[in-house]
Scaffold this active site. Sequence first.
Site, short mmCIF file in Angstrom:
data_model
loop_
_atom_site.label_atom_id
_atom_site.label_comp_id
_atom_site.label_asym_id
_atom_site.label_seq_id
_atom_site.Cartn_x
_atom_site.Cartn_y
_atom_site.Cartn_z
CB SER A 28 -82.70 59.72 -2.17
OG SER A 28 -82.27 60.21 -0.93
CG HIS A 59 -75.47 61.88 2.16
ND1 HIS A 59 -76.61 62.47 2.65
CD2 HIS A 59 -75.83 60.62 1.84
CE1 HIS A 59 -77.60 61.60 2.63
NE2 HIS A 59 -77.16 60.46 2.15
CG HIS A 81 -81.26 65.65 5.82
ND1 HIS A 81 -80.18 65.20 5.11
CD2 HIS A 81 -82.36 65.47 5.04
CE1 HIS A 81 -80.60 64.77 3.92
NE2 HIS A 81 -81.91 64.92 3.86
CE1 TYR A 83 -79.85 62.72 8.97
CE2 TYR A 83 -82.03 63.26 8.10
CZ TYR A 83 -80.76 62.74 7.93
OH TYR A 83 -80.38 62.25 6.71
CD GLU A 84 -76.65 65.76 7.79
OE1 GLU A 84 -75.42 65.69 7.68
OE2 GLU A 84 -77.40 66.10 6.86
CB ALA A 111 -86.25 59.76 -0.77
CG MET A 209 -86.60 62.48 7.91
SD MET A 209 -85.34 61.33 8.47
CE MET A 209 -86.32 59.82 8.69
CB SER A 210 -85.29 67.16 3.25
OG SER A 210 -86.02 66.55 2.22
CG ASN A 233 -90.23 54.19 2.64
OD1 ASN A 233 -89.55 55.13 2.21
ND2 ASN A 233 -90.91 54.27 3.76
CG HIS A 245 -80.98 54.23 4.76
ND1 HIS A 245 -81.57 55.42 4.39
CD2 HIS A 245 -79.70 54.30 4.31
CE1 HIS A 245 -80.70 56.16 3.74
NE2 HIS A 245 -79.56 55.51 3.67
N1 HPA Z 1 -90.14 58.52 6.62
C1 HPA Z 1 -89.37 59.63 6.66
N2 HPA Z 1 -88.52 59.96 5.72
C2 HPA Z 1 -88.40 59.15 4.65
C3 HPA Z 1 -89.16 57.97 4.54
C4 HPA Z 1 -90.08 57.64 5.57
O1 HPA Z 1 -90.78 56.63 5.53
N3 HPA Z 1 -88.81 57.39 3.35
C5 HPA Z 1 -87.87 58.20 2.79
N4 HPA Z 1 -87.62 59.26 3.57
#
Ligand code: HPA
Length: 271
Positions: A28, A59, A81, A83-84, A111, A209-210, A233, A245
């Site tokens: 991202s 995506h 990912h 989690y998918e 990201a 998460m990657s 963030n 998100h």
């Molecule tokens: N946590 C996990 N994955 C993320 C975050 C987060 O705060 N921001 C962007 N990807």
Amino acid sequence: MYQKLQQCVQAIRARTDFVPSVALVLGSGLGKYAQEMDLVCEIPYADIPGFPCSTVAGHDGRYLFGYVAGVPVVAMKGRVHYYEGYDIADVVLPIRTMGLLGAKTLLLTNAAGGIDPTFVPGDLMLITDQIASAVPSPLRGPNLAELGDRFPDMSEIYDRSLREQVRQVAGECGIPLREGVYYQTAGPNYETPAEIRCYRQAGASAVGMSTGCEAIVAKHMGMKICGISCITNMAAGILDQPLAHEEVQQVADRVQKQFSHLVTAVMKRLK
Ligand code: HPA
């Protein structure tokens, strides 16, 4: 798994004989990076038998083959990912495939949530090391001896000399660069404040998460790796506000230009 990988390579070789020297994963914040490339060929993941395809709406998933500043690059536009629901070995299949296509260097982007309280959303962070023990090792199962050792050393996953080059390039471009350890979670839920306190104690500066599992298989194959996170963030509990998100996406979009500029400048250095 090795057979599956070879089938993927064959399916790609039936479409292009392009040999990349650098592999790039567009996280991202770099969704529009195709604009920076002189494209030679695009291959949707869905066209490659056995390839994992993203389940997340909107995506895009495809390989981009082309040149950045004269450097032959294969880029992943979109990644899957853990989690998918895919097995971790399938999550990293696209990375291994790029290695088998010839890429010797891997530039990972993503990201991430900022854990270091001095970070602000929009910062770019050079990844110095990682903690990926919250997801299974992608090397679990029979070792693919054709690719690497059973017990590969991970004491310098992110290549020291590449890190130094990225620092220099960022300095020359006037792009402020933070540094820190990346913590990979399984997702898809964001973390609790207690988890973030725990990761901070463990030495992490950012969470996502990657990336961690991708770096492990690339290191296993002997690729030189470099990683840059876009801090989209502040992680849970760092600020007194919930995570959204949409915020992650908005900040990633805002930083796009600077992030692209840095990646292209790094490619020029790699030439
Ligand atoms: N946590 C996990 N994955 C993320 C975050 C987060 O705060 N921001 C962007 N990807």
